[in-house]
Write a protein that holds these residues in place. Structure first.
Motif, PDB file in Angstrom:
ATOM      1  N   ALA A 182       0.846  -1.190   0.000  1.00 40.47           N
ATOM      2  CA  ALA A 182       0.000   0.000   0.000  1.00 40.47           C
ATOM      3  C   ALA A 182       0.882   1.240   0.000  1.00 40.47           C
ATOM      4  N   PRO A 183       0.343   2.359  -0.446  1.00 40.76           N
ATOM      5  CA  PRO A 183       1.134   3.591  -0.480  1.00 40.76           C
ATOM      6  C   PRO A 183       1.709   3.931   0.888  1.00 40.76           C
ATOM      7  N   GLY A 184       3.003   4.160   0.936  1.00 38.91           N
ATOM      8  CA  GLY A 184       3.661   4.539   2.170  1.00 38.91           C
ATOM      9  C   GLY A 184       3.903   3.410   3.149  1.00 38.91           C
ATOM     10  N   LYS A 185       3.610   2.186   2.727  1.00 38.47           N
ATOM     11  CA  LYS A 185       3.785   1.040   3.622  1.00 38.47           C
ATOM     12  C   LYS A 185       4.741   0.017   3.018  1.00 38.47           C
ATOM     13  N   GLU A 186       5.198  -0.884   3.849  1.00 35.48           N
ATOM     14  CA  GLU A 186       6.071  -1.947   3.372  1.00 35.48           C
ATOM     15  C   GLU A 186       5.251  -3.040   2.689  1.00 35.48           C
ATOM     16  N   ARG A 187       5.916  -3.758   1.824  1.00 39.12           N
ATOM     17  CA  ARG A 187       5.273  -4.886   1.165  1.00 39.12           C
ATOM     18  C   ARG A 187       4.958  -5.959   2.205  1.00 39.12           C
ATOM     19  N   GLU A 188       3.777  -6.543   2.090  1.00 41.76           N
ATOM     20  CA  GLU A 188       3.348  -7.531   3.074  1.00 41.76           C
ATOM     21  C   GLU A 188       2.781  -8.768   2.415  1.00 41.76           C
TER      22      GLU A 188
ATOM     23  N   ALA B 251      -3.819  -1.393  -2.913  1.00 44.56           N
ATOM     24  CA  ALA B 251      -2.375  -1.635  -2.924  1.00 44.56           C
ATOM     25  C   ALA B 251      -1.963  -2.094  -4.317  1.00 44.56           C
ATOM     26  N   VAL B 252      -0.665  -2.155  -4.520  1.00 47.00           N
ATOM     27  CA  VAL B 252      -0.120  -2.872  -5.671  1.00 47.00           C
ATOM     28  C   VAL B 252       0.101  -4.306  -5.233  1.00 47.00           C
ATOM     29  N   TYR B 253      -0.442  -5.227  -6.006  1.00 46.16           N
ATOM     30  CA  TYR B 253      -0.350  -6.647  -5.682  1.00 46.16           C
ATOM     31  C   TYR B 253       0.712  -7.307  -6.556  1.00 46.16           C
ATOM     32  N   TYR B 254       1.570  -8.069  -5.903  1.00 45.45           N
ATOM     33  CA  TYR B 254       2.662  -8.748  -6.586  1.00 45.45           C
ATOM     34  C   TYR B 254       2.523 -10.260  -6.412  1.00 45.45           C
ATOM     35  N   CYS B 255       2.797 -10.993  -7.486  1.00 45.71           N
ATOM     36  CA  CYS B 255       2.925 -12.438  -7.331  1.00 45.71           C
ATOM     37  C   CYS B 255       4.407 -12.792  -7.268  1.00 45.71           C
ATOM     38  N   ALA B 256       4.681 -13.890  -6.623  1.00 46.97           N
ATOM     39  CA  ALA B 256       6.062 -14.304  -6.423  1.00 46.97           C
ATOM     40  C   ALA B 256       6.146 -15.820  -6.416  1.00 46.97           C
ATOM     41  N   ALA B 257       7.321 -16.328  -6.743  1.00 47.78           N
ATOM     42  CA  ALA B 257       7.547 -17.768  -6.786  1.00 47.78           C
ATOM     43  C   ALA B 257       8.718 -18.135  -5.890  1.00 47.78           C
ATOM     44  N   ARG B 258       8.563 -19.253  -5.226  1.00 45.19           N
ATOM     45  CA  ARG B 258       9.589 -19.726  -4.290  1.00 45.19           C
ATOM     46  C   ARG B 258       9.923 -21.169  -4.622  1.00 45.19           C
TER      47      ARG B 258
END
Length: 123
Positions: free
Chosen positions: A39-45, A91-98
């Motif tokens: 979210a704006p001004g916040k850390e990625r969660e 927020a900006v939503y991100y996908c990620a792979a592990r």
């Protein structure tokens, strides 16, 4: 693996939205997939994660019962179904792979990231 997130946009509070993340490359089914948001001004969660088969998932408390993560290994795609959204979901939503088999909520444990898709919830 390369990840391309899509499906973001403007949605009214209380409404649904579905995000998609298409993966290119081999062995998609060998990755744990996750969704994160910033979210704006916040850390990625952390938002949600799903194991290779789709048989196990983990959710942040803030979205539990409202969001559902799923995957289609035949289509190399992971989804995030968002229901009953609130302005706090903006927020900006991100996908990620592990790599590996174990679900994780930690950003640092994900190896690959998509470019993000923006979600704005209006009240």
């Amino acid at each position: 693996v390369q990840l391309q997130a899509s499906g973001g946009g403007l949605v009214q509070a209380g409404g649904p939205l579905r995000l998609s993340c298409a993966a290119s490359g081999r062995s998609f089914s060998s990755y744990v997939m996750g969704w994160f948001r910033q979210a704006p001004g916040k850390e990625r969660e952390f938002v949600a994660a799903i194991n290779w088969s789709g048989g196990s998932a983990s959710y942040a408390d803030s979205v539990k019962g409202r969001f559902t993560i799923s995957r289609d290994n035949a289509k190399n795609t992971v989804y995030l179904q968002m229901n009953s959204v609130t302005p706090e979901d903006t927020a900006v939503y991100y996908c990620a792979a592990r790599s590996g088999m174990v679900l994780s909520t930690a950003l640092s444990e994900y190896d690959y990231w998509g470019q993000g898709t923006e979600v704005t919830v209006s009240s």
